[in-house]
Design a protein around this motif. Structure first.
Motif, mmCIF file in Angstrom:
data_model
loop_
_atom_site.group_PDB
_atom_site.id
_atom_site.type_symbol
_atom_site.label_atom_id
_atom_site.label_comp_id
_atom_site.label_asym_id
_atom_site.label_seq_id
_atom_site.Cartn_x
_atom_site.Cartn_y
_atom_site.Cartn_z
ATOM 1 N N ALA A 172 68.449 -19.126 -20.799
ATOM 2 C CA ALA A 172 67.298 -18.742 -21.250
ATOM 3 C C ALA A 172 66.811 -17.234 -20.879
ATOM 4 O O ALA A 172 66.256 -16.433 -21.477
ATOM 5 N N LYS A 173 67.734 -16.893 -19.817
ATOM 6 C CA LYS A 173 67.242 -15.517 -18.983
ATOM 7 C C LYS A 173 67.930 -14.400 -19.998
ATOM 8 O O LYS A 173 67.504 -13.391 -20.017
ATOM 9 N N LYS A 174 68.925 -14.914 -20.747
ATOM 10 C CA LYS A 174 69.530 -13.815 -21.959
ATOM 11 C C LYS A 174 68.538 -13.437 -23.024
ATOM 12 O O LYS A 174 68.767 -12.272 -23.408
ATOM 13 N N ILE A 175 67.641 -14.141 -23.265
ATOM 14 C CA ILE A 175 66.723 -13.782 -24.144
ATOM 15 C C ILE A 175 65.914 -12.430 -23.503
ATOM 16 O O ILE A 175 65.616 -11.409 -24.246
ATOM 17 N N ILE A 176 65.414 -12.843 -22.040
ATOM 18 C CA ILE A 176 64.816 -11.402 -21.540
ATOM 19 C C ILE A 176 65.554 -10.358 -21.270
ATOM 20 O O ILE A 176 65.293 -9.295 -21.182
ATOM 21 N N GLU A 177 66.898 -10.644 -21.322
ATOM 22 C CA GLU A 177 68.110 -9.347 -21.024
ATOM 23 C C GLU A 177 68.256 -8.786 -22.522
ATOM 24 O O GLU A 177 69.025 -7.766 -22.327
ATOM 25 N N GLY A 178 67.553 -9.000 -23.708
ATOM 26 C CA GLY A 178 67.899 -8.432 -24.749
ATOM 27 C C GLY A 178 68.473 -9.107 -25.660
ATOM 28 O O GLY A 178 68.963 -8.544 -26.897
ATOM 29 N N TYR A 179 68.860 -10.429 -25.616
ATOM 30 C CA TYR A 179 69.366 -11.221 -26.661
ATOM 31 C C TYR A 179 68.105 -12.392 -27.286
ATOM 32 O O TYR A 179 68.378 -13.492 -27.070
ATOM 33 N N PRO A 180 67.177 -11.956 -27.911
ATOM 34 C CA PRO A 180 66.281 -12.814 -28.327
ATOM 35 C C PRO A 180 66.746 -14.012 -29.099
ATOM 36 O O PRO A 180 66.102 -14.951 -29.774
ATOM 37 N N SER B 259 57.188 -10.168 -25.698
ATOM 38 C CA SER B 259 57.635 -10.879 -26.812
ATOM 39 C C SER B 259 58.821 -11.852 -26.491
ATOM 40 O O SER B 259 58.926 -13.028 -26.521
ATOM 41 N N ASN B 260 59.810 -11.201 -25.609
ATOM 42 C CA ASN B 260 60.845 -11.944 -25.421
ATOM 43 C C ASN B 260 60.797 -12.817 -24.267
ATOM 44 O O ASN B 260 61.249 -14.011 -24.054
ATOM 45 N N TYR B 261 59.871 -12.534 -23.309
ATOM 46 C CA TYR B 261 59.299 -13.378 -22.222
ATOM 47 C C TYR B 261 58.676 -14.540 -22.466
ATOM 48 O O TYR B 261 58.934 -15.663 -22.265
ATOM 49 N N LYS B 262 57.811 -14.325 -23.558
ATOM 50 C CA LYS B 262 57.061 -15.642 -24.409
ATOM 51 C C LYS B 262 58.197 -16.482 -24.867
ATOM 52 O O LYS B 262 58.067 -17.771 -24.760
ATOM 53 N N LEU B 263 59.091 -16.090 -25.544
ATOM 54 C CA LEU B 263 60.027 -16.848 -26.160
ATOM 55 C C LEU B 263 60.859 -17.545 -24.978
ATOM 56 O O LEU B 263 61.251 -18.801 -25.205
#
Length: 315
Positions: A22-30, A99-103
């Protein structure tokens, strides 16, 4: 669902897998997605731990796992991506990271959902998982950078007032976050921003009113007032709440007309006694502020009254 025993330590390792992905989303991979099988595996892991280890202590450890994971991600990834940015770049990164954090948080809330359904309701002192995700971001990111967000937003608004093109969509997105992230039990960040904005606008138009009265004729002054009211109206409704836009227009009108009404009337009277200029023709050209026929022969009091009334419809 058949009850399955999962040791707490083993379960924590499984949930680390979920958190790491899930952390990958916040790292720029939504675009990061979890398959149905992955979702089932992570959800069932929490379910089995909670139903087999029925003690509050074990479930509290899962709750702390969720909360501490969010804090670690914020401190290791979110803050470093924002802390060295300024101005518009800061706001742009802020919108993306939020936006990425919420996702990311939504996925984690789904995996730990059993806590929301059966553990947290029994402990009124605990926030819901969604509430916890907001609180962590609010406390560790938003409050820390709030003054810089405000400064950057005000800079954009001032730049537009000076005639520069700005990204009004970006500004609206930022102010929408101010509303979204506000703690309804505490500070309303949008209202706080609104107060600061109105204070700054009042100071600005109070200064320009004095300058215009000193250097411009009454006709030129009226023309500038009309232009400012229309410009502020057009700008404010693009990115501010309608209620805020109305307050801004009222503030502009107050400082440019209401507060200096007597001085403007005296200036008009002095000019009229020594000039042959047709004021009706000049004033009728002021956008949205045309006067009725006969104003060129009206008294200063009547002239100002009509002027104030004609400007009110812009607000």
């Amino acid at each position: 669902m058949i009850l399955k025993y999962i040791p707490l330590d083993e379960g924590m390792i499984i949930m680390d897998e979920a958190i790491l992905k899930a952390k990958k989303i916040i790292e720029g991979y939504p675009e990061t997605k979890f398959s149905a099988e992955e979702y089932q595996r992570f959800y069932q892991c929490v379910y089995y731990i909670c139903t087999y280890h029925t003690s509050n202590e074990k479930m509290m450890q899962l709750y702390e796992k969720f909360r501490n994971s969010l804090k670690e991600i914020i401190l290791s990834t979110v803050l470093p991506s924002l802390i060295n940015k300024q101005g518009e770049n800061l706001l742009r990164e802020f919108v993306v990271i939020w936006s990425n954090y919420k996702l990311m948080a939504r996925w984690l809330c789904r995996f730990f959902e059993y806590l929301d359904r059966f553990f947290i309701p029994q402990h009124i002192e605990l926030e819901s998982l969604d509430g916890t995700s907001f609180s962590c971001f609010r406390e560790l990111v938003f409050k820390k950078l709030y003054c810089r967000f405000i400064e950057a937003a005000l800079t954009l608004i001032n730049q537009e007032r000076e005639g520069l093109q700005i990204d009004s969509v970006l500004l609206k997105n930022v102010l929408d976050i101010f509303v979204e992230i506000s703690d309804h039990r505490g500070v309303n960040y949008y209202q706080d921003f609104e107060h600061i904005l109105l204070t700054e606008i009042s100071g600005y138009y109070s200064r320009v009113a004095s300058e215009w009265l000193l250097h411009d004729s009454s006709a030129e002054y009226v023309q500038k007032v009309s232009w400012c009211l229309n410009r502020e109206k057009q700008s404010a409704y693009q990115y501010l709440h309608p209620e805020t836009a109305v307050k801004i227009l009222q503030a502009v009108r107050y400082h440019l007309l209401d507060q200096i009404a007597i001085k403007l009337m005296e200036k008009r009277q002095a000019e009229k006694s020594g000039l042959t200029t047709d004021y009706q023709e000049i004033l009728s050209k002021c956008a949205g502020m045309s006067l009725q026929e006969g104003s060129s022969s009206s008294s200063p009091e009547e002239w100002l009254s009509k002027l104030m009334a004609s400007s009110a419809h812009i607000c």
